[in-house]
Design an enzyme around this catalytic site. Structure first.
Site, mmCIF file in Angstrom:
data_model
loop_
_atom_site.group_PDB
_atom_site.id
_atom_site.type_symbol
_atom_site.label_atom_id
_atom_site.label_comp_id
_atom_site.label_asym_id
_atom_site.label_seq_id
_atom_site.Cartn_x
_atom_site.Cartn_y
_atom_site.Cartn_z
ATOM 1 C CE1 TYR A 155 7.275 1.283 6.470
ATOM 2 C CE2 TYR A 155 7.340 3.180 7.946
ATOM 3 C CZ TYR A 155 7.481 2.636 6.677
ATOM 4 O OH TYR A 155 7.826 3.453 5.628
ATOM 5 C CE LYS A 159 10.788 1.600 5.832
ATOM 6 N NZ LYS A 159 11.331 1.243 4.510
HETATM 7 P P1 NAP Z 1 4.303 2.153 -2.404
HETATM 8 O O1 NAP Z 1 3.729 3.203 -3.279
HETATM 9 O O2 NAP Z 1 3.423 1.221 -1.654
HETATM 10 O O3 NAP Z 1 5.344 1.305 -3.298
HETATM 11 C C1 NAP Z 1 6.031 0.199 -2.756
HETATM 12 C C2 NAP Z 1 6.376 -0.736 -3.896
HETATM 13 O O4 NAP Z 1 7.046 -1.874 -3.322
HETATM 14 C C3 NAP Z 1 5.127 -1.259 -4.606
HETATM 15 O O5 NAP Z 1 5.344 -1.250 -5.998
HETATM 16 C C4 NAP Z 1 5.009 -2.655 -4.059
HETATM 17 O O6 NAP Z 1 4.407 -3.576 -4.935
HETATM 18 C C5 NAP Z 1 6.461 -3.050 -3.854
HETATM 19 N N1 NAP Z 1 6.600 -4.174 -2.968
HETATM 20 C C6 NAP Z 1 5.836 -4.487 -1.882
HETATM 21 N N2 NAP Z 1 6.260 -5.633 -1.334
HETATM 22 C C7 NAP Z 1 7.313 -6.060 -2.088
HETATM 23 C C8 NAP Z 1 8.162 -7.201 -2.052
HETATM 24 N N3 NAP Z 1 8.004 -8.170 -1.116
HETATM 25 N N4 NAP Z 1 9.119 -7.343 -2.978
HETATM 26 C C9 NAP Z 1 9.280 -6.406 -3.939
HETATM 27 N N5 NAP Z 1 8.505 -5.314 -4.046
HETATM 28 C C10 NAP Z 1 7.527 -5.144 -3.122
HETATM 29 O O7 NAP Z 1 5.258 2.786 -1.296
HETATM 30 P P2 NAP Z 1 6.170 4.100 -1.327
HETATM 31 O O8 NAP Z 1 5.475 5.143 -0.573
HETATM 32 O O9 NAP Z 1 6.660 4.364 -2.699
HETATM 33 O O10 NAP Z 1 7.381 3.592 -0.414
HETATM 34 C C11 NAP Z 1 8.648 3.195 -0.929
HETATM 35 C C12 NAP Z 1 9.622 3.064 0.229
HETATM 36 O O11 NAP Z 1 9.723 4.311 0.908
HETATM 37 C C13 NAP Z 1 9.207 2.046 1.277
HETATM 38 O O12 NAP Z 1 10.338 1.381 1.785
HETATM 39 C C14 NAP Z 1 8.586 2.904 2.361
HETATM 40 O O13 NAP Z 1 8.644 2.284 3.615
HETATM 41 C C15 NAP Z 1 9.470 4.120 2.284
HETATM 42 N N6 NAP Z 1 8.874 5.327 2.851
HETATM 43 C C16 NAP Z 1 7.745 5.871 2.333
HETATM 44 C C17 NAP Z 1 7.227 7.021 2.892
HETATM 45 C C18 NAP Z 1 5.983 7.696 2.378
HETATM 46 O O14 NAP Z 1 5.562 8.681 2.988
HETATM 47 N N7 NAP Z 1 5.394 7.268 1.287
HETATM 48 C C19 NAP Z 1 7.854 7.607 3.992
HETATM 49 C C20 NAP Z 1 9.005 7.029 4.493
HETATM 50 C C21 NAP Z 1 9.515 5.887 3.914
HETATM 51 P P3 NAP Z 1 2.768 -3.663 -5.005
HETATM 52 O O15 NAP Z 1 2.362 -2.500 -5.828
HETATM 53 O O16 NAP Z 1 2.503 -4.948 -5.661
HETATM 54 O O17 NAP Z 1 2.310 -3.625 -3.585
#
Ligand code: NAP
Length: 247
Positions: A155, A159
């Site tokens: 990851y 990133k």
């Molecule tokens: P999340 O709740 O898991 O949402 C991610 C979404 O992306 C889900 O709807 C998922 O679909 C979808 N997805 C997964 N694989 C995919 C693919 N191959 N093609 C299209 N869509 C896909 O995650 P989040 O926390 O909102 O994270 C969103 C972004 O922020 C990510 O890039 C993550 O790395 C980044 N981020 C998050 C955090 C944090 O603390 N949460 C911190 C830093 C960065 P499904 O529901 O079907 O799995």
């Protein structure tokens, strides 16, 4: 911060941070393409956003790691709204494990979604933006892309790679009126972090000067600024949204 009448495409927008970004851009006046690998959640989110903000939306099932799927997603956006002005590469997954135990498949999958996915979407969308000589690309990176993190070699590499991609796209497209920036969230309260144990959450909180996890809206507001007319002279930057956890 004008976003009015722009066409925005947000990947992974069925839930979490992507959904909050889609909401915020619609609230600013964008027509929004809500894309997610889970087509049903994309369609539901698109329908809800359309009603809530009285704007046109489109829900599309699309896997960002698959070139054909990405091409079809962008074609659907063009068929519905004529172009893509704003692209938010938000789709991301984790498959954590210590380096020695990390399976090759987990490395490949995380790189495919988080890094190759952004490359494929950017390639398709930048072509359209270049024609209109205006565009905004925002990549959702992570605090760990700058800091490193135990148990997340795949990851973190993805990133950090995304930050490198951001700077290169910014340089290649600056002369065409297209900006490309990254937003690096700290620990945000979504399904991704709800999976952490109480012990790990408490340890993380202790490292955050603001003493709370971020909300998806904290990230969405920053994305909306970078996507707006007002941010036209900001490109190739990484904007950290982390409550002071990393400075
Ligand atoms: P999340 O709740 O898991 O949402 C991610 C979404 O992306 C889900 O709807 C998922 O679909 C979808 N997805 C997964 N694989 C995919 C693919 N191959 N093609 C299209 N869509 C896909 O995650 P989040 O926390 O909102 O994270 C969103 C972004 O922020 C990510 O890039 C993550 O790395 C980044 N981020 C998050 C955090 C944090 O603390 N949460 C911190 C830093 C960065 P499904 O529901 O079907 O799995």
């Amino acid at each position: 911060m004008s976003l009015h009448d722009r066409v925005a495409l947000v990947t992974g927008a069925g839930r979490g941070i992507g959904r909050a970004i889609a909401d915020r851009l619609a609230d600013g006046g964008c027509r929004v393409v809500v894309a997610d690998v889970d087509g049903a959640s994309a369609e539901q989110a698109a329908a809800e956003i359309g009603v809530a903000y009285e704007t046109e939306t489109l829900g599309v099932g699309a896997n960002v790691a698959d070139a054909t799927s990405v091409k079809q997603m962008v074609e659907a956006a063009v068929a519905a709204f004529g172009s893509v002005d704003i692209l938010v590469n938000n789709a991301g997954i984790t498959r954590d494990g210590l380096l020695l135990r990390m399976k090759e498949a987990d490395w490949d999958q995380v790189l495919a979604v988080n890094l190759k996915g952004a490359f494929l979407c950017t390639q398709q969308a930048a072509r359209l933006m270049a024609k209109g000589r205006w565009g905004r690309i925002v990549n959702i990176a992570s605090i760990v892309g700058a800091m490193g993190n135990i148990g997340q070699a795949n990851y973190v590499a993805a990133k950090a790679g995304l930050i490198g991609l951001t700077k290169t796209v910014a340089r290649e497209y600056a002369s065409r009126g297209i900006t490309c920036n990254a937003v690096a969230p700290g620990f945000i309260d979504t399904a991704m972090t709800q999976a952490l144990t109480e012990e790990i959450r408490a340890a993380l909180l202790a490292q955050i000067p603001m003493q709370r996890l971020g909300s998806p809206e904290d990230v969405a507001t920053t994305v909306a600024f970078l996507a707006s007319e007002a941010a036209g002279y900001v490109t190739g930057q990484v904007v950290h949204v982390n409550g002071g956890m990393y400075m």
